[in-house]
Design a protein around this motif. Structure first.
Motif, short mmCIF file in Angstrom:
data_model
loop_
_atom_site.label_atom_id
_atom_site.label_comp_id
_atom_site.label_asym_id
_atom_site.label_seq_id
_atom_site.Cartn_x
_atom_site.Cartn_y
_atom_site.Cartn_z
N VAL A 1 56.68 -11.84 -65.28
CA VAL A 1 57.72 -12.25 -66.21
C VAL A 1 58.10 -11.06 -67.10
O VAL A 1 57.25 -10.25 -67.47
CB VAL A 1 57.22 -13.43 -67.07
CG1 VAL A 1 56.10 -13.00 -68.02
CG2 VAL A 1 58.37 -14.06 -67.86
N PRO A 2 59.38 -10.90 -67.46
CA PRO A 2 59.74 -9.92 -68.48
C PRO A 2 59.00 -10.25 -69.78
O PRO A 2 58.89 -11.42 -70.16
CB PRO A 2 61.26 -10.11 -68.64
CG PRO A 2 61.70 -10.69 -67.33
CD PRO A 2 60.57 -11.58 -66.89
N PHE A 3 58.48 -9.23 -70.45
CA PHE A 3 57.71 -9.53 -71.67
C PHE A 3 57.77 -8.38 -72.65
O PHE A 3 58.05 -7.23 -72.29
CB PHE A 3 56.26 -9.85 -71.33
CG PHE A 3 55.44 -8.69 -70.82
CD1 PHE A 3 54.83 -7.78 -71.70
CD2 PHE A 3 55.26 -8.49 -69.45
CE1 PHE A 3 54.07 -6.72 -71.23
CE2 PHE A 3 54.51 -7.43 -68.97
CZ PHE A 3 53.91 -6.54 -69.86
N ILE A 4 57.52 -8.73 -73.90
CA ILE A 4 57.22 -7.76 -74.93
C ILE A 4 55.85 -8.13 -75.47
O ILE A 4 55.59 -9.30 -75.79
CB ILE A 4 58.27 -7.72 -76.06
CG1 ILE A 4 57.87 -6.69 -77.13
CG2 ILE A 4 58.51 -9.10 -76.67
CD1 ILE A 4 58.95 -6.42 -78.16
N VAL A 5 54.94 -7.17 -75.52
CA VAL A 5 53.61 -7.41 -76.08
C VAL A 5 53.50 -6.59 -77.35
O VAL A 5 53.88 -5.42 -77.40
CB VAL A 5 52.50 -7.06 -75.06
CG1 VAL A 5 52.57 -5.61 -74.60
CG2 VAL A 5 51.12 -7.38 -75.64
N LEU A 6 52.99 -7.25 -78.40
CA LEU A 6 52.91 -6.63 -79.72
C LEU A 6 51.47 -6.75 -80.22
O LEU A 6 50.87 -7.82 -80.15
CB LEU A 6 53.87 -7.31 -80.70
CG LEU A 6 55.31 -7.50 -80.18
CD1 LEU A 6 55.55 -8.95 -79.76
CD2 LEU A 6 56.34 -7.08 -81.21
#
Length: 324
Positions: free
Chosen positions: A252-257
């Protein structure tokens, strides 16, 4: 300190009776409601929604809270922000958390929790024609981010992206019980799964950096303050070990912070997630010196930095439509 406490209390006035709840949401320029959802396995879960007040939503965010937390206290400050930015947000208190059914902080089977979430999210998608065709995103904090990844595995094509905040893809060695304690706990959990005896410090104080925000977080009447239950700890160890082995399966497209000073979940594993995931669209943000509670426990300035990074990522995936 007194002025800082007063400022923060005013940010959540309906908690203290200063402002009726619905009046507060109106002042924030959003519409909010609360209800209950009965899962296919017969569990009654408490739910909330936060919607834009004057414009149709441009996307849906399905939100999953972390261990020992709930959706009705500081967690919803992020939901309110997203709704102000034009997103329809939905969340539920997980089994054994907040106002939902179940023994407090007892999560014996995360797979069932994943199915609870999917059932609720599918219900929301199908319940309102306004939501037809809108991009859907997952949002999870800590344990909730791990659950979000498991939801993605269960329904790989169901979501346009995922926002993973300090994901619990591996429990940090700084709070993980040392050998032979995990082996002992696993054995005991077979016979006494609900026992709240695991020797772990209160993670809230390791998560929230700003002192006066620790005061607010600790005032949450629904926050679990007991020691972790045997069955929950063993299950979280199982799930995080599984996730750590499946990072390469994330598509899945993601942003991890993640905060570099996080001692609850491991920022190095978020870096590993970013490097190993086969997602073609992936973003990572590691914030120097920030701790586990990125969207509440940091200074207001830091919280806004993290919010803006998430909003920018969302805007880029919603056909460029933004809220003025």
């Amino acid at each position: 300190m007194e002025s800082e406490n007063q400022k923060l209390l005013q940010s959540y006035p309906y908690f203290w009776g200063y402002t009726p709840e619905q009046d507060y949401y109106t002042q924030q320029g959003i519409i909010s409601s609360k209800s209950h959802f009965t899962t296919p396995r017969g569990l009654t879960l408490f739910t909330r929604s936060w919607l834009p007040q004057t414009t149709p939503p441009r996307g849906i965010i399905f939100m999953v809270h972390g261990y020992g937390n709930d959706i009705s206290w500081t967690f919803q400050s992020t939901s309110i922000f997203f709704a102000q930015m034009g997103f329809a947000c939905f969340a539920l208190d997980l089994q054994g958390h907040g106002h939902s059914q179940g023994l407090k902080a007892f999560v014996p089977n995360v797979d069932l929790v994943v199915h609870d979430c999917l059932s609720f999210f599918t219900h929301i998608k199908q319940s309102n024609t306004t939501f037809m065709g809108l991009p859907c995103f997952l949002y999870g904090e800590s344990m909730g981010a791990a659950i979000s990844l498991l939801i993605h595995f269960a329904e790989p094509q169901g979501f346009k992206g995922a926002i993973l905040v300090a994901p619990m893809c591996k429990i940090s060695d700084k709070v993980r019980p040392r050998w032979p304690i995990p082996q002992i706990l696993t054995f005991l959990a077979k016979f006494f799964p609900t026992w709240a005896i695991v020797p772990t410090p209160d993670l809230m104080y390791k998560s929230v950096k700003v002192d006066h925000k620790k005061v607010i977080a600790d005032m949450n009447p629904m926050r679990y303050r007991g020691k972790p239950r045997l069955g929950t700890v063993v299950e979280l160890l199982r799930v995080t070990d599984l996730l750590n082995k499946k990072l390469c399966d994330v598509s899945v497209p993601f942003i991890v912070l993640h905060g570099s000073a996080d001692v609850v979940t491991d920022p190095e594993v978020s870096v590993e997630l970013y490097e190993k995931a086969r997602s073609e669209d992936k973003t990572i943000k590691v914030y120097d010196g920030m701790m586990h509670s990125l969207l509440f426990g940091e200074t207001d300035e830091n919280v806004q930095i993290v919010r803006n990074d998430i909003l920018s990522w969302l805007n880029d995936r919603c056909n460029g439509r933004t809220v003025e």
